[in-house]
Design an enzyme around this catalytic site. Sequence first.
Site, PDB file in Angstrom:
ATOM      1  N   ASP A   1      -1.593  -1.788   2.063  1.00 10.94           N
ATOM      2  CA  ASP A   1      -0.882  -0.576   1.672  1.00 10.94           C
ATOM      3  C   ASP A   1      -1.474  -0.003   0.390  1.00 10.94           C
ATOM      4  O   ASP A   1      -1.595   1.217   0.229  1.00 10.94           O
ATOM      5  CB  ASP A   1       0.605  -0.880   1.469  1.00 10.94           C
ATOM      6  CG  ASP A   1       1.233  -1.519   2.695  1.00 10.94           C
ATOM      7  OD1 ASP A   1       0.848  -1.155   3.815  1.00 10.94           O
ATOM      8  OD2 ASP A   1       2.092  -2.404   2.518  1.00 10.94           O
TER       9      ASP A   1
ATOM     10  N   HIS B   1       6.412  -4.052   3.893  1.00 11.92           N
ATOM     11  CA  HIS B   1       5.078  -3.895   4.483  1.00 11.92           C
ATOM     12  C   HIS B   1       5.149  -3.346   5.907  1.00 11.92           C
ATOM     13  O   HIS B   1       4.429  -3.782   6.786  1.00 11.92           O
ATOM     14  CB  HIS B   1       4.346  -5.240   4.457  1.00 11.92           C
ATOM     15  CG  HIS B   1       2.917  -5.177   4.939  1.00 11.92           C
ATOM     16  ND1 HIS B   1       1.993  -4.306   4.411  1.00 11.92           N
ATOM     17  CD2 HIS B   1       2.262  -5.868   5.912  1.00 11.92           C
ATOM     18  CE1 HIS B   1       0.823  -4.482   5.032  1.00 11.92           C
ATOM     19  NE2 HIS B   1       0.963  -5.420   5.937  1.00 11.92           N
TER      20      HIS B   1
END
Length: 346
Positions: A166, A194
């Site tokens: 990310d 996530h």
Amino acid sequence: MKAGRPLETDSSTARLTDSVVCGASGGIGQPLSLLLKASPLIDELALFDVVGTPGVTADLSHISSVAKVTGFLKEDDGLRKALIGADVVVIPAGVPRKPGMTRDDLFNINAGIVRDLITGVAETCPKAFILVISNPVNSTVPIAAEVMKKAGVFDPKRLFGVTTLDVVRAETFVQEITGEKDPSKTVIPVIGGHSGETIVPLFSMAKPAVDIPADKLGPLVKRVQFGGDEVVQAKGGAGSATLSMAYAGYRFTRSVIKAVKGEKGIIEPSYVYLPGIEGGDAIAKETGVDFFSVPIELGPSGAESAQNVLSSVSSEEKQLLEVCKRDLKGSIDKGVAFVTTSPGAK
């Protein structure tokens, strides 16, 4: 040979060069193993998977780098042999996301895989640093924590959910706006979880500061949150984000090893069990969840401290955080329940 070495009694020494990849033959595992094999930080690299490891091991063993590579299959007590002496265990094992696959579908398959691998870690190398890549990370890290708790060997400072992809995406995608030649030079905290809307990139806290036009901020955030879908679609449903995830996994593994070896000032966002880490209690109280990704200062004991950045977020990011916290709690509870209600590892 690795199988004949004694178990480590303390992983906090400067040596820290024995790493294990569980799921080494998969789409993430192979390129991740390649990057780790090429790293001068690693002396021994053990590869474990249910299929394919002899071939991957033979291939990587021809590379002229420091690390000695050994491979193990499930048969003949292979998992235990792979884990003996491990300092770092990286877990990309599991099935990838496929078109039409729900979170429940992914969870039901990968939860059992992670539970069984962590059971092996608890029995063989409980002091190892555990880096979980297997999705859904929002649930698999709580699963790992519960398994270690049941075994009486849980150290929150040594368990990490790898959310670095990310961060890598945020760095890369904002480059299209800033024009920065090297995307990695822009530090962008990404917090929360996530998956999807649990991912909260904090572009307001970028260093150096970035000027993002208002009409581009929303689409940029969504692209970071759902970047995995972009790759799945581009591959026509035949794969997921394996190469970029392997790079992100390697980057985080490298940071952990460097920090444990004594390098100072290494900070990486990671999805951790907050109550067991310095500074984490306040974040847990504020978010209402025990597992959350925040910038973590890494050191010889692993997660030395959690940095509370919540007071500095923008008004737009506060709205994103509300959605994140709501979704994250259900994923955490699901992971904990999987271990507490299941009969145990097979």
